[in-house]
Write an enzyme that holds these catalytic residues in place. Structure first.
Site, PDB file in Angstrom:
ATOM      1  N   HIS A 203       0.802  -1.231   0.000  1.00 27.51           N
ATOM      2  CA  HIS A 203       0.000   0.000   0.000  1.00 27.51           C
ATOM      3  C   HIS A 203       0.831   1.276   0.000  1.00 27.51           C
ATOM      4  CE1 HIS A 203       1.058  -0.057   4.246  1.00 27.51           C
ATOM      5  NE2 HIS A 203       0.761   1.216   4.273  1.00 27.51           N
TER       6      HIS A 203
HETATM    7  C1  UD1 Z   1      -1.343   6.274   5.327  1.00 25.34           C
HETATM    8  C2  UD1 Z   1       0.033   6.736   5.767  1.00 25.34           C
HETATM    9  C3  UD1 Z   1       1.015   5.586   5.623  1.00 25.34           C
HETATM   10  C4  UD1 Z   1       0.526   4.355   6.347  1.00 25.34           C
HETATM   11  C5  UD1 Z   1      -0.885   4.009   5.914  1.00 25.34           C
HETATM   12  C6  UD1 Z   1      -1.409   2.889   6.773  1.00 25.34           C
HETATM   13  C7  UD1 Z   1       0.462   9.119   5.325  1.00 25.34           C
HETATM   14  C8  UD1 Z   1       1.170  10.091   4.459  1.00 25.34           C
HETATM   15  N1  UD1 Z   1       0.513   7.835   4.939  1.00 25.34           N
HETATM   16  O1  UD1 Z   1      -1.245   5.951   3.956  1.00 25.34           O
HETATM   17  O2  UD1 Z   1       2.257   5.971   6.184  1.00 25.34           O
HETATM   18  O3  UD1 Z   1       1.389   3.296   6.049  1.00 25.34           O
HETATM   19  O4  UD1 Z   1      -1.734   5.148   6.084  1.00 25.34           O
HETATM   20  O5  UD1 Z   1      -2.425   2.175   6.175  1.00 25.34           O
HETATM   21  O6  UD1 Z   1      -0.097   9.495   6.317  1.00 25.34           O
HETATM   22  N2  UD1 Z   1      -8.769   5.456   1.398  1.00 25.34           N
HETATM   23  C9  UD1 Z   1     -10.046   4.952   1.413  1.00 25.34           C
HETATM   24  N3  UD1 Z   1     -10.616   4.701   2.620  1.00 25.34           N
HETATM   25  C10 UD1 Z   1      -9.992   4.925   3.808  1.00 25.34           C
HETATM   26  C11 UD1 Z   1      -8.697   5.437   3.768  1.00 25.34           C
HETATM   27  C12 UD1 Z   1      -8.088   5.703   2.565  1.00 25.34           C
HETATM   28  O7  UD1 Z   1     -10.658   4.735   0.373  1.00 25.34           O
HETATM   29  O8  UD1 Z   1     -10.577   4.646   4.872  1.00 25.34           O
HETATM   30  C13 UD1 Z   1      -8.119   5.684   0.090  1.00 25.34           C
HETATM   31  C14 UD1 Z   1      -8.374   7.066  -0.486  1.00 25.34           C
HETATM   32  O9  UD1 Z   1      -8.457   6.939  -1.867  1.00 25.34           O
HETATM   33  C15 UD1 Z   1      -7.095   7.808  -0.121  1.00 25.34           C
HETATM   34  C16 UD1 Z   1      -6.042   6.722  -0.200  1.00 25.34           C
HETATM   35  O10 UD1 Z   1      -6.708   5.550   0.241  1.00 25.34           O
HETATM   36  O11 UD1 Z   1      -6.834   8.868  -1.001  1.00 25.34           O
HETATM   37  C17 UD1 Z   1      -4.836   6.986   0.650  1.00 25.34           C
HETATM   38  O12 UD1 Z   1      -5.187   7.243   2.008  1.00 25.34           O
HETATM   39  P1  UD1 Z   1      -4.222   8.143   2.944  1.00 25.34           P
HETATM   40  O13 UD1 Z   1      -4.722   8.116   4.330  1.00 25.34           O
HETATM   41  O14 UD1 Z   1      -3.987   9.477   2.324  1.00 25.34           O
HETATM   42  O15 UD1 Z   1      -2.850   7.405   2.871  1.00 25.34           O
HETATM   43  P2  UD1 Z   1      -2.510   5.863   3.018  1.00 25.34           P
HETATM   44  O16 UD1 Z   1      -2.008   5.396   1.703  1.00 25.34           O
HETATM   45  O17 UD1 Z   1      -3.638   5.142   3.653  1.00 25.34           O
HETATM   46  N1  UDP Z   2      -3.518  -4.769   9.227  1.00 31.77           N
HETATM   47  C1  UDP Z   2      -4.817  -5.202   9.475  1.00 31.77           C
HETATM   48  N2  UDP Z   2      -5.597  -5.571   8.410  1.00 31.77           N
HETATM   49  C2  UDP Z   2      -5.150  -5.539   7.124  1.00 31.77           C
HETATM   50  C3  UDP Z   2      -3.815  -5.104   6.893  1.00 31.77           C
HETATM   51  C4  UDP Z   2      -3.030  -4.705   7.960  1.00 31.77           C
HETATM   52  O1  UDP Z   2      -5.252  -5.271  10.629  1.00 31.77           O
HETATM   53  O2  UDP Z   2      -5.912  -5.877   6.211  1.00 31.77           O
HETATM   54  C5  UDP Z   2      -2.700  -4.350  10.377  1.00 31.77           C
HETATM   55  C6  UDP Z   2      -1.367  -5.064  10.475  1.00 31.77           C
HETATM   56  O3  UDP Z   2      -1.521  -6.293  11.161  1.00 31.77           O
HETATM   57  C7  UDP Z   2      -0.525  -4.067  11.246  1.00 31.77           C
HETATM   58  C8  UDP Z   2      -1.058  -2.741  10.747  1.00 31.77           C
HETATM   59  O4  UDP Z   2      -2.342  -3.006  10.200  1.00 31.77           O
HETATM   60  O5  UDP Z   2      -0.768  -4.159  12.632  1.00 31.77           O
HETATM   61  C9  UDP Z   2      -0.150  -2.195   9.698  1.00 31.77           C
HETATM   62  O6  UDP Z   2      -0.759  -1.150   9.060  1.00 31.77           O
HETATM   63  P1  UDP Z   2      -0.451  -0.745   7.560  1.00 31.77           P
HETATM   64  O7  UDP Z   2       0.201  -1.868   6.852  1.00 31.77           O
HETATM   65  O8  UDP Z   2      -1.691  -0.184   7.003  1.00 31.77           O
HETATM   66  O9  UDP Z   2       0.543   0.505   7.744  1.00 31.77           O
HETATM   67  P2  UDP Z   2       2.112   0.650   8.042  1.00 31.77           P
HETATM   68  O10 UDP Z   2       2.469  -0.207   9.188  1.00 31.77           O
HETATM   69  O11 UDP Z   2       2.831   0.334   6.786  1.00 31.77           O
HETATM   70  O12 UDP Z   2       2.239   2.103   8.350  1.00 31.77           O
END
Ligand code: UD1
Ligand code: UDP
Length: 354
Positions: A203
């Site tokens: 992701h």
């Molecule tokens: C964010 C964090 C990343 C973390 C990740 C965990 C930042 C810059 N990045 O990335 O470090 O690893 O969360 O999962 O803060 N979206 C949905 N539904 C949701 C959330 C997001 O559809 O509930 C979609 C939207 O299209 C959005 C995209 O995901 O634009 C990205 O979401 P965003 O929170 O901006 O960043 P992540 O890629 O989730």
């Molecule tokens: N995780 C979860 N469900 C999923 C994918 C990830 O509960 O479908 C949990 C995972 O076990 C870990 C955390 O989310 O505890 C990691 O988050 P993510 O990979 O979104 O972000 P990152 O750690 O890269 O910031």
């Protein structure tokens, strides 16, 4: 004492669960959810499963470009912090919600507590790296999960109130592992055999936002015969759709919706291998002694690379495949603390206060 906790993204809910449990024994915690993640399976499910108290405030900021998303958080958070006048403001990790919380508090002279401080990938193209550096530099208490993190801070001349207390995600795994074994039916539901599949999560923006990298990653996946299960992050789902890429073309791949934490622990612990670009999932694989292949050029979790417990493959098709095929038998050292990081954090803040 009165502490405002700011969170908003999936990994932060998981990190907050063990800390909040300890903090609330003797102190007042006010939870502010920025709304960065909002789908029920990216947010609510974790509050329910992990018994995290309902947020006192929900900012409903939602998705957007970095400036808009962070800016909206700053505006809304400032009002709350001015109103609540907390003794401390606590943030986790490296998301935009982390940075917004830290910046608002620092400007209002409220001491910032940063949990998971000191991590560095040394790649400033990652939004997470900018968020971490900025947050660390305005924090009053820096709780590091590893010695490497402490050294990274030392290199940036941050030495005051820096503590290696271990990793709160390890606390979370220890607390929930047996509960997951009892409650999760994710293997049955998806027709998965224990140690009969690889778990995939991808992701990170550095991968999803680069079509060439995504094509490489998917080419590698299509060459892996073993069954693969992939709980698809909404960011990745949306990006792949915009590239016109159809995951159904990949053999033996089961795409599922993002799962809750208990299902995720079950998926990680029973996987043959984990293939990921997630920070948290790399560590969980290590905690549960499952070999990991990391689809990134750098990792902040350098300890996991020892003895190939985690193989850094970047996005090269060959390297990903090599990593998946390699036989490894690492010793998995105790480098992430003793599972009592949350207690140590609260103890440390209390000691400092009295
Ligand atoms: C964010 C964090 C990343 C973390 C990740 C965990 C930042 C810059 N990045 O990335 O470090 O690893 O969360 O999962 O803060 N979206 C949905 N539904 C949701 C959330 C997001 O559809 O509930 C979609 C939207 O299209 C959005 C995209 O995901 O634009 C990205 O979401 P965003 O929170 O901006 O960043 P992540 O890629 O989730
Ligand atoms: N995780 C979860 N469900 C999923 C994918 C990830 O509960 O479908 C949990 C995972 O076990 C870990 C955390 O989310 O505890 C990691 O988050 P993510 O990979 O979104 O972000 P990152 O750690 O890269 O910031």
């Amino acid at each position: 004492m009165k502490i405002i906790t700011v969170l908003g993204a999936r990994p932060q809910f998981i990190k907050a669960a063990p800390v909040s449990r300890v903090l609330r024994k003797n102190h007042t915690e006010i939870i502010v959810h920025t709304g960065q993640h909002y789908d029920p399976n990216m947010s609510d499910i974790f509050f329910e499963e992990l018994n995290i108290p309902k947020p006192d405030y929900h900012l409903a900021v939602g998705s957007g470009n970095h400036g808009k998303q962070t800016g909206d958080m700053l505006i809304k958070l400032e009002e709350i912090v001015l109103d609540e006048k907390p003794d401390y403001l606590l943030v986790y990790g490296d998301t935009n919600s982390t940075l917004a919380g830290a910046l608002v508090a620092a400007k209002l002279h409220i001491p910032v507590i940063h949990i998971e401080a000191g991590l560095r990938s040394f790649n400033k193209k990652m939004p997470e790296e900018i968020n971490r550096i900025m947050t660390d530099h305005v924090s009053e208490f820096l709780f590091c999960p590893t010695d490497t993190a402490v050294k990274n801070l030392e290199n940036e001349n941050i030495t005051r109130n820096v503590f290696n207390i271990g990793d709160v995600m390890y606390d979370a795994v220890l607390y929930n592992r047996e509960i997951a074994e009892e409650k999760s039916t994710v293997l049955e539901k998806n027709d998965l055999e224990k140690k009969g599949y690889h778990l995939i999560t991808i992701h990170r923006a550095e991968n999803t936002d680069d079509i060439q990298k995504m094509q490489n990653i998917l080419e590698a996946f299509s060459k892996i015969d073993t069954v693969k299960v992939w709980p698809l992050h909404p960011r990745t789902k949306n990006k792949l759709a915009s590239y016109g890429i159809d995951l159904n073309a990949i053999p033996n791949l089961k795409i599922i919706e993002p799962v809750g934490y208990l299902d995720m622990l079950t998926l990680v612990s029973n996987a043959q291998k984990v293939i990921t670009d997630s920070g948290g999932v790399q560590k969980e694989a290590y905690f549960m002694k499952v070999p990991c292949i990391t689809v990134r050029e750098q990792t902040e979790w350098v300890e996991t690379l020892e003895e190939d417990a985690n193989i850094l493959a970047g996005t090269s098709v060959e390297k990903i495949l090599e990593g998946v095929q390699k036989n490894v038998s690492p010793s998995y050292k105790d480098v992430f603390g003793d599972g009592r990081a949350s207690e140590k954090i609260v103890d440390m803040i209390e000691t400092h206060q009295s």
